[in-house]
Design an enzyme around this catalytic site. Sequence first.
Site, PDB file in Angstrom:
ATOM      1  N   GLU A  44       1.976   2.002  -3.666  1.00  0.00           N
ATOM      2  CA  GLU A  44       0.702   2.606  -4.399  1.00  0.00           C
ATOM      3  C   GLU A  44       0.757   4.146  -4.127  1.00  0.00           C
ATOM      4  O   GLU A  44       0.674   4.898  -5.068  1.00  0.00           O
ATOM      5  CB  GLU A  44      -0.384   1.975  -3.919  1.00  0.00           C
ATOM      6  CG  GLU A  44      -1.783   2.667  -4.488  1.00  0.00           C
ATOM      7  CD  GLU A  44      -2.918   2.643  -3.507  1.00  0.00           C
ATOM      8  OE1 GLU A  44      -3.718   3.664  -3.425  1.00  0.00           O
ATOM      9  OE2 GLU A  44      -3.143   1.654  -2.905  1.00  0.00           O
ATOM     10  N   HIS A  45       1.245   4.579  -2.800  1.00  0.00           N
ATOM     11  CA  HIS A  45       1.198   5.996  -2.574  1.00  0.00           C
ATOM     12  C   HIS A  45       2.306   6.621  -3.183  1.00  0.00           C
ATOM     13  O   HIS A  45       2.446   7.648  -3.729  1.00  0.00           O
ATOM     14  CB  HIS A  45       1.057   6.381  -0.975  1.00  0.00           C
ATOM     15  CG  HIS A  45       0.038   6.343  -0.349  1.00  0.00           C
ATOM     16  ND1 HIS A  45      -0.778   7.326   0.249  1.00  0.00           N
ATOM     17  CD2 HIS A  45      -1.222   5.120  -0.061  1.00  0.00           C
ATOM     18  CE1 HIS A  45      -2.032   7.056   0.423  1.00  0.00           C
ATOM     19  NE2 HIS A  45      -2.167   5.732   0.381  1.00  0.00           N
ATOM     20  N   HIS A 101       0.840  -1.181  -0.048  1.00  0.00           N
ATOM     21  CA  HIS A 101       0.031   0.072   0.005  1.00  0.00           C
ATOM     22  C   HIS A 101       0.844   1.211  -0.074  1.00  0.00           C
ATOM     23  O   HIS A 101       0.382   2.100  -0.543  1.00  0.00           O
ATOM     24  CB  HIS A 101      -1.081   0.053   1.206  1.00  0.00           C
ATOM     25  CG  HIS A 101      -1.644   1.245   1.302  1.00  0.00           C
ATOM     26  ND1 HIS A 101      -1.449   2.131   2.255  1.00  0.00           N
ATOM     27  CD2 HIS A 101      -2.806   1.584   0.608  1.00  0.00           C
ATOM     28  CE1 HIS A 101      -2.415   3.162   2.056  1.00  0.00           C
ATOM     29  NE2 HIS A 101      -3.295   2.908   1.387  1.00  0.00           N
ATOM     30  N   GLU A 144      -5.110   8.579   6.439  1.00  0.00           N
ATOM     31  CA  GLU A 144      -5.992   7.796   5.787  1.00  0.00           C
ATOM     32  C   GLU A 144      -6.428   6.479   6.894  1.00  0.00           C
ATOM     33  O   GLU A 144      -7.533   6.360   6.730  1.00  0.00           O
ATOM     34  CB  GLU A 144      -5.038   7.008   4.402  1.00  0.00           C
ATOM     35  CG  GLU A 144      -5.990   6.148   3.779  1.00  0.00           C
ATOM     36  CD  GLU A 144      -5.157   5.491   2.548  1.00  0.00           C
ATOM     37  OE1 GLU A 144      -5.637   4.516   2.198  1.00  0.00           O
ATOM     38  OE2 GLU A 144      -4.161   6.116   2.264  1.00  0.00           O
TER      39      GLU A 144
END
EC number: 3.4.24.64
Length: 489
Positions: free
Chosen positions: A104-105, A101, A181
Amino acid sequence: MAAAAARVVLSSAARRRLWGFSESLLIRGAAGRSLYFGENRLRSTQAATQVVLNVPETRVTCLESGLRVASEDSGLSTCTVGLWIDAGSRYENEKNNGTAHFLEHMAFKGTKKRSQLDLELEIENMGAHLNAYTSREQTVYYAKAFSKDLPRAVEILADIIQNSTLGEAEIERERGVILREMQEVETNLQEVVFDYLHATAYQNTALGRTILGPTENIKSISRKDLVDYITTHYKGPRIVLAAAGGVSHDELLDLAKFHFGDSLCTHKGEIPALPPCKFTGSEIRVRDDKMPLAHLAIAVEAVGWAHPDTICLMVANTLIGNWDRSFGGGMNLSSKLAQLTCHGNLCHSFQSFNTSYTDTGLWGLYMVCESSTVADMLHVVQKEWMRLCTSVTESEVARARNLLKTNMLLQLDGSTPICEDIGRQMLCYNRRIPIPELEARIDAVNAETIREVCTKYIYNRSPAIAAVGPIKQLPDFKQIRSNMCWLRD
């Protein structure tokens, strides 16, 4: 004498849209006789069927590196192209959980050829959209653009996954973004409950961990962790370049060879094995009487994507259905559970789910209830599950089959969901299942099949339960477990 007439009025533009066989169309009159218009006549219903099934072909080519290129050309002026990678949080361990994840950022924070600002300006000037997401088994990067900009979109995607700078300053800045987030996710009780459900169902395994990872990992993930994850998992045999819309497969293939070529080399040795994830019937309860509503999920172990029983469980999932108070209705609702829920005012909403992974899955139901109706709602749910195993009717199954086919076709509306479907199916099945084949497999499910398969996976099986909120009235696990079967005298 009964007379039947049919009148058809078509504009010239409408006639041109009839694919290219615009001189022939068969219509049934009120009395059942065949009515024709146009110069040529369809000689049989078989010809009509061939036209209906004339959907764009999904073309697939595998490069020497193992990268699979798959596309569907529908002739649109826009397209969606993306990279579907067989890598997600399931390939992580406790120490690096959250790395997929985090990557992805970092994807859009600049490459060796483009700064973050240059990348954003180029995408905006194209009128395109660039996005990414991470799941437990897949990571996806995709772009939506004009068909004429397909070469630039593919080049940008290739640049992102091969040449990201992963700068230390950007990594530190992104930590704060991911932590914020995480705070937002914690306010979404449905996501919280499903994370708890995975944690208890797949205890001490990779599927039991969250996609974002724990706070301590987010604060400690280093550039080396990100680079190691890329070099370990971003390999040709585990990547699909998928496209849909106005795309030429030959052009896409040439672009793939040029921008990826041998750079996505195969693994040195065996492809990293997917860690096994054992299902455990168990529960997690987080009681908070200050919350207005109880959020609860209950599930049994299901099967992976490619298992023969998957389609039947999908039909069973559709049979249970979903309901919300805003739907209204009553005893005329098609779902039996919705009828009982609405009539007894048992919950605010519920939705059934069938979550599949490579070798396992979760089949169950998520509900939002008042604290006083939690026990009654759960009892009705389990009773309905038992009915699926013992006495579901053919008419119910026929309705569920039709609804499932309709929902699946409605989801394939536009280049992005079609591209998503291509990429996901290529990773799961190594091919894209044609719509007629999928419909035939759904139509093969009948009431007897539902009873057999549901008995196999639901009846007398230990469930996994996750509950949050005012759950004092929730029965204990032993009682819930005992309700997973019917005792007969």
